[in-house]
Scaffold this motif. Structure first.
Motif, PDB file in Angstrom:
ATOM      1  N   GLU A  30       0.822  -1.224   0.000  1.00 15.01           N
ATOM      2  CA  GLU A  30       0.000   0.000   0.000  1.00 15.01           C
ATOM      3  C   GLU A  30       0.852   1.269   0.000  1.00 15.01           C
ATOM      4  OE1 GLU A  30      -3.835  -0.793   2.652  1.00 15.01           O
ATOM      5  OE2 GLU A  30      -2.000  -1.488   3.625  1.00 15.01           O
ATOM      6  N   VAL A  31       2.169   1.100  -0.095  1.00 13.38           N
ATOM      7  CA  VAL A  31       3.063   2.266  -0.022  1.00 13.38           C
ATOM      8  C   VAL A  31       3.992   2.290  -1.239  1.00 13.38           C
ATOM      9  CG1 VAL A  31       4.803   3.467   1.371  1.00 13.38           C
ATOM     10  CG2 VAL A  31       3.061   2.074   2.500  1.00 13.38           C
ATOM     11  N   VAL A  32       4.125   3.473  -1.811  1.00 16.55           N
ATOM     12  CA  VAL A  32       5.097   3.673  -2.902  1.00 16.55           C
ATOM     13  C   VAL A  32       6.011   4.822  -2.476  1.00 16.55           C
ATOM     14  CG1 VAL A  32       5.437   4.263  -5.336  1.00 16.55           C
ATOM     15  CG2 VAL A  32       3.435   2.921  -4.654  1.00 16.55           C
ATOM     16  N   VAL A  33       7.301   4.618  -2.664  1.00 19.35           N
ATOM     17  CA  VAL A  33       8.287   5.620  -2.229  1.00 19.35           C
ATOM     18  C   VAL A  33       9.174   6.003  -3.403  1.00 19.35           C
ATOM     19  CG1 VAL A  33      10.289   5.996  -0.703  1.00 19.35           C
ATOM     20  CG2 VAL A  33       8.321   4.688   0.127  1.00 19.35           C
ATOM     21  N   THR A  34       9.546   7.262  -3.421  1.00 18.72           N
ATOM     22  CA  THR A  34      10.621   7.653  -4.334  1.00 18.72           C
ATOM     23  C   THR A  34      11.473   8.708  -3.646  1.00 18.72           C
ATOM     24  OG1 THR A  34      11.221   8.267  -6.596  1.00 18.72           O
ATOM     25  CG2 THR A  34       9.444   9.540  -5.571  1.00 18.72           C
ATOM     26  N   SER A  35      12.660   8.898  -4.162  1.00 19.24           N
ATOM     27  CA  SER A  35      13.555   9.926  -3.636  1.00 19.24           C
ATOM     28  C   SER A  35      14.485  10.327  -4.761  1.00 19.24           C
ATOM     29  CB  SER A  35      14.331   9.356  -2.433  1.00 19.24           C
ATOM     30  OG  SER A  35      14.780  10.406  -1.598  1.00 19.24           O
ATOM     31  N   ARG A  36      15.161  11.444  -4.588  1.00 23.03           N
ATOM     32  CA  ARG A  36      15.962  11.969  -5.688  1.00 23.03           C
ATOM     33  C   ARG A  36      17.073  11.002  -6.108  1.00 23.03           C
ATOM     34  NH1 ARG A  36      18.043  17.674  -4.168  1.00 23.03           N
ATOM     35  NH2 ARG A  36      18.684  16.400  -2.429  1.00 23.03           N
ATOM     36  N   ARG A  37      17.783  10.455  -5.118  1.00 18.71           N
ATOM     37  CA  ARG A  37      18.934   9.607  -5.435  1.00 18.71           C
ATOM     38  C   ARG A  37      18.557   8.121  -5.469  1.00 18.71           C
ATOM     39  NH1 ARG A  37      22.783   9.913  -1.220  1.00 18.71           N
ATOM     40  NH2 ARG A  37      20.998  10.395   0.068  1.00 18.71           N
ATOM     41  N   GLN A  38      19.172   7.426  -6.410  1.00 16.59           N
ATOM     42  CA  GLN A  38      18.980   5.961  -6.517  1.00 16.59           C
ATOM     43  C   GLN A  38      19.359   5.287  -5.193  1.00 16.59           C
ATOM     44  OE1 GLN A  38      17.919   4.129  -9.325  1.00 16.59           O
ATOM     45  NE2 GLN A  38      17.906   2.399  -7.901  1.00 16.59           N
ATOM     46  N   GLU A  39      20.429   5.803  -4.571  1.00 21.85           N
ATOM     47  CA  GLU A  39      20.911   5.247  -3.295  1.00 21.85           C
ATOM     48  C   GLU A  39      19.792   5.230  -2.240  1.00 21.85           C
ATOM     49  OE1 GLU A  39      24.313   7.623  -2.357  1.00 21.85           O
ATOM     50  OE2 GLU A  39      24.570   6.620  -0.430  1.00 21.85           O
ATOM     51  N   SER A  40      19.022   6.311  -2.168  1.00 19.53           N
ATOM     52  CA  SER A  40      17.928   6.392  -1.187  1.00 19.53           C
ATOM     53  C   SER A  40      16.832   5.403  -1.539  1.00 19.53           C
ATOM     54  CB  SER A  40      17.326   7.801  -1.163  1.00 19.53           C
ATOM     55  OG  SER A  40      18.329   8.770  -1.036  1.00 19.53           O
ATOM     56  N   ARG A  41      16.533   5.294  -2.839  1.00 17.47           N
ATOM     57  CA  ARG A  41      15.476   4.357  -3.252  1.00 17.47           C
ATOM     58  C   ARG A  41      15.913   2.923  -2.951  1.00 17.47           C
ATOM     59  NH1 ARG A  41      15.611   8.092  -7.749  1.00 17.47           N
ATOM     60  NH2 ARG A  41      16.549   6.580  -9.155  1.00 17.47           N
ATOM     61  N   ASP A  42      17.207   2.642  -3.171  1.00 12.66           N
ATOM     62  CA  ASP A  42      17.716   1.287  -2.877  1.00 12.66           C
ATOM     63  C   ASP A  42      17.646   1.008  -1.374  1.00 12.66           C
ATOM     64  OD1 ASP A  42      18.239   0.943  -5.512  1.00 12.66           O
ATOM     65  OD2 ASP A  42      20.413   1.274  -5.376  1.00 12.66           O
ATOM     66  N   ALA A  43      17.952   2.037  -0.567  1.00 16.15           N
ATOM     67  CA  ALA A  43      17.927   1.850   0.896  1.00 16.15           C
ATOM     68  C   ALA A  43      16.512   1.505   1.352  1.00 16.15           C
ATOM     69  CB  ALA A  43      18.420   3.114   1.594  1.00 16.15           C
ATOM     70  N   CYS A  44      15.528   2.163   0.755  1.00 19.42           N
ATOM     71  CA  CYS A  44      14.138   1.897   1.115  1.00 19.42           C
ATOM     72  C   CYS A  44      13.735   0.483   0.687  1.00 19.42           C
ATOM     73  CB  CYS A  44      13.240   2.947   0.463  1.00 19.42           C
ATOM     74  SG  CYS A  44      11.508   2.719   0.857  1.00 19.42           S
ATOM     75  N   ALA A  45      14.112   0.117  -0.531  1.00 18.12           N
ATOM     76  CA  ALA A  45      13.757  -1.227  -1.034  1.00 18.12           C
ATOM     77  C   ALA A  45      14.401  -2.306  -0.170  1.00 18.12           C
ATOM     78  CB  ALA A  45      14.211  -1.369  -2.485  1.00 18.12           C
ATOM     79  N   ALA A  46      15.634  -2.034   0.320  1.00 22.79           N
ATOM     80  CA  ALA A  46      16.319  -3.033   1.142  1.00 22.79           C
ATOM     81  C   ALA A  46      15.685  -3.112   2.532  1.00 22.79           C
ATOM     82  CB  ALA A  46      17.805  -2.662   1.266  1.00 22.79           C
ATOM     83  N   ALA A  47      15.234  -1.962   3.048  1.00 27.05           N
ATOM     84  CA  ALA A  47      14.640  -1.954   4.403  1.00 27.05           C
ATOM     85  C   ALA A  47      13.268  -2.608   4.409  1.00 27.05           C
ATOM     86  CB  ALA A  47      14.545  -0.516   4.907  1.00 27.05           C
ATOM     87  N   PRO A  49      11.379  -4.986   1.951  1.00 26.93           N
ATOM     88  CA  PRO A  49      11.198  -5.796   0.743  1.00 26.93           C
ATOM     89  C   PRO A  49       9.727  -5.858   0.337  1.00 26.93           C
ATOM     90  CG  PRO A  49      12.646  -6.910   2.314  1.00 26.93           C
ATOM     91  CD  PRO A  49      12.087  -5.712   3.024  1.00 26.93           C
ATOM     92  N   GLY A  50       9.472  -5.656  -0.956  1.00 20.24           N
ATOM     93  CA  GLY A  50       8.096  -5.717  -1.462  1.00 20.24           C
ATOM     94  C   GLY A  50       7.433  -4.356  -1.557  1.00 20.24           C
ATOM     95  N   ILE A  51       8.061  -3.325  -0.961  1.00 18.66           N
ATOM     96  CA  ILE A  51       7.469  -1.978  -1.024  1.00 18.66           C
ATOM     97  C   ILE A  51       7.534  -1.459  -2.466  1.00 18.66           C
ATOM     98  CG2 ILE A  51       9.597  -0.642  -0.584  1.00 18.66           C
ATOM     99  CD1 ILE A  51       7.915   1.076   1.375  1.00 18.66           C
ATOM    100  N   GLY A  52       6.608  -0.587  -2.826  1.00 11.78           N
ATOM    101  CA  GLY A  52       6.650  -0.007  -4.160  1.00 11.78           C
ATOM    102  C   GLY A  52       7.721   1.077  -4.236  1.00 11.78           C
ATOM    103  N   ILE A  53       8.577   0.973  -5.236  1.00  7.85           N
ATOM    104  CA  ILE A  53       9.587   2.020  -5.445  1.00  7.85           C
ATOM    105  C   ILE A  53       9.333   2.620  -6.831  1.00  7.85           C
ATOM    106  CG2 ILE A  53      12.059   2.552  -5.690  1.00  7.85           C
ATOM    107  CD1 ILE A  53      11.431   1.695  -2.844  1.00  7.85           C
ATOM    108  N   ALA A  54       9.145   3.924  -6.882  1.00  9.69           N
ATOM    109  CA  ALA A  54       8.959   4.592  -8.174  1.00  9.69           C
ATOM    110  C   ALA A  54      10.289   5.217  -8.577  1.00  9.69           C
ATOM    111  CB  ALA A  54       7.872   5.652  -8.065  1.00  9.69           C
ATOM    112  N   ALA A  55      10.586   5.141  -9.859  1.00  7.96           N
ATOM    113  CA  ALA A  55      11.863   5.684 -10.335  1.00  7.96           C
ATOM    114  C   ALA A  55      11.855   7.206 -10.356  1.00  7.96           C
ATOM    115  CB  ALA A  55      12.159   5.134 -11.731  1.00  7.96           C
ATOM    116  N   THR A  56      10.658   7.782 -10.527  1.00  2.00           N
ATOM    117  CA  THR A  56      10.564   9.246 -10.591  1.00  2.00           C
ATOM    118  C   THR A  56       9.351   9.721  -9.784  1.00  2.00           C
ATOM    119  OG1 THR A  56       9.093   9.221 -12.502  1.00  2.00           O
ATOM    120  CG2 THR A  56      11.470   9.251 -12.966  1.00  2.00           C
TER     121      THR A  56
END
Ligand code: NAP
Length: 266
Positions: A30-47, A49-56
């Motif tokens: 039920e949650v989608v996250v994005t952030s400016r840097r790929q590093e931040s998006r990767d940190a969220c995906a690693a914390a 697993p299964g969360i929605g990550i948007a590229a932009t």
């Protein structure tokens, strides 16, 4: 899909994602996250697993109806302009930004807009998130946001005119009180053979216990001072000095913070 989108995975964004998911009020789907840097998006995906990550930001805006802006105040306008083309106008924008008012936000987006000001202590499920809804926010959206933020502590609904002073107490407050604890412990260590570490441990525990005592007994701070500062005793001497000098210190500090508050995001 009516998921919650979080733009900006910094201190506040990550705290909200952690709080909403670990409290169970939302699931990773039920949650989608994005952030400016790929590093931040990767940190969220690693914390999570299964969360929605948007590229932009735009990709997130296409997927979510409720969009939490957890970017710095100076970035709010640009992010809103960026996601505009991906929005259909039915979204609920929730801005965490200090100093960016509802009028300004509603000037940028004419739909539902809420301001929510969490606090660092929400990390441990304590403290108060201030919530101020704009004119277009319907009952369903208002309750949904209040429910979400209730999962990370208390929620207080405030009028926008109350927000600067309330923010100083709830959101800046942990910083102010931490500075007071540090000064009190430092003074005690400086004037004695007590080590700095042990003084800080005692002052921190006393601050936590005092707040809990006031909350649980319903006594006012004045009541408590009266109980501890008995006539001719040790506490009375300290309280007298504090009451003589602290009002001026706090008046100046609050005035300076209110002035800075008005300048943030400009
Ligand atoms: N800190 C507090 O105690 C507190 C309390 C209440 C309210 N607030 C408000 O909360 C907001 C966030 O504060 P914060 O302390 O979390 O700041 P922060 O740690 O600097 O986080 C902001 C994040 O926004 C991301 N970002 C910046 N530009 C972006 C863009 N164009 N698109 C997508 N992501 C972008 C950055 O991502 P990258 O790291 O990926 O570059 C950064 O991690 C501020 O508006 C502040 O006023 C803060």
């Amino acid at each position: 899909m009516d998921c919650i989108g979080v733009i900006g995975y910094g201190h506040m964004g990550s705290m909200l994602v952690d709080g909403f998911l670990s409290s169970g009020v939302l699931g990773v789907d039920e949650v989608v996250v994005t952030s400016r840097r790929q590093e931040s998006r990767d940190a969220c995906a690693a914390a999570w697993p299964g969360i929605g990550i948007a590229a932009t930001n735009s990709e997130l805006a296409r997927q979510c109806r409720t969009i939490i802006l957890a970017v710095r105040p100076q970035e709010v306008k640009d992010v809103l302009h960026e996601i505009f083309p991906a929005m259909d106008g039915d979204e609920h924008i929730v801005s965490l930004a200090a100093g960016v008012g509802l009028t300004e936000l509603e000037g940028l987006f004419s739909g539902s807009v809420t301001r929510a000001i969490p606090t660092i202590t929400s990390t441990i499920g304590q403290g108060t998130t201030l919530v101020c809804h704009g004119r277009q926010v319907g009952m369903h959206d208002a309750l949904r946001i209040e429910g979400l933020f209730s999962s990370i502590g208390n929620v207080m609904l405030v009028g926008e005119e109350e927000l600067p002073a309330a923010t100083i107490l709830s959101s800046c407050g942990p910083g102010l009180l931490a500075a007071v604890i540090e000064e009190l412990a430092g003074a005690a260590a400086h004037a004695s053979s007590l080590s700095g570490d042990r003084a800080l441990e005692l002052a921190t525990e006393t601050a936590a216990a005092t707040a809990a005592y006031l909350r649980e007994t319903g006594e006012t701070p004045g009541d408590l001072v009266g109980r501890v500062a008995t006539g001719g005793g040790v506490t009375e001497v300290g309280v007298k000095g504090i009451r003589e000098r602290l009002p001026e210190v706090f008046d100046e500090a609050v005035a300076a913070m209110l002035e800075r508050y008005g300048a943030v995001g400009k």
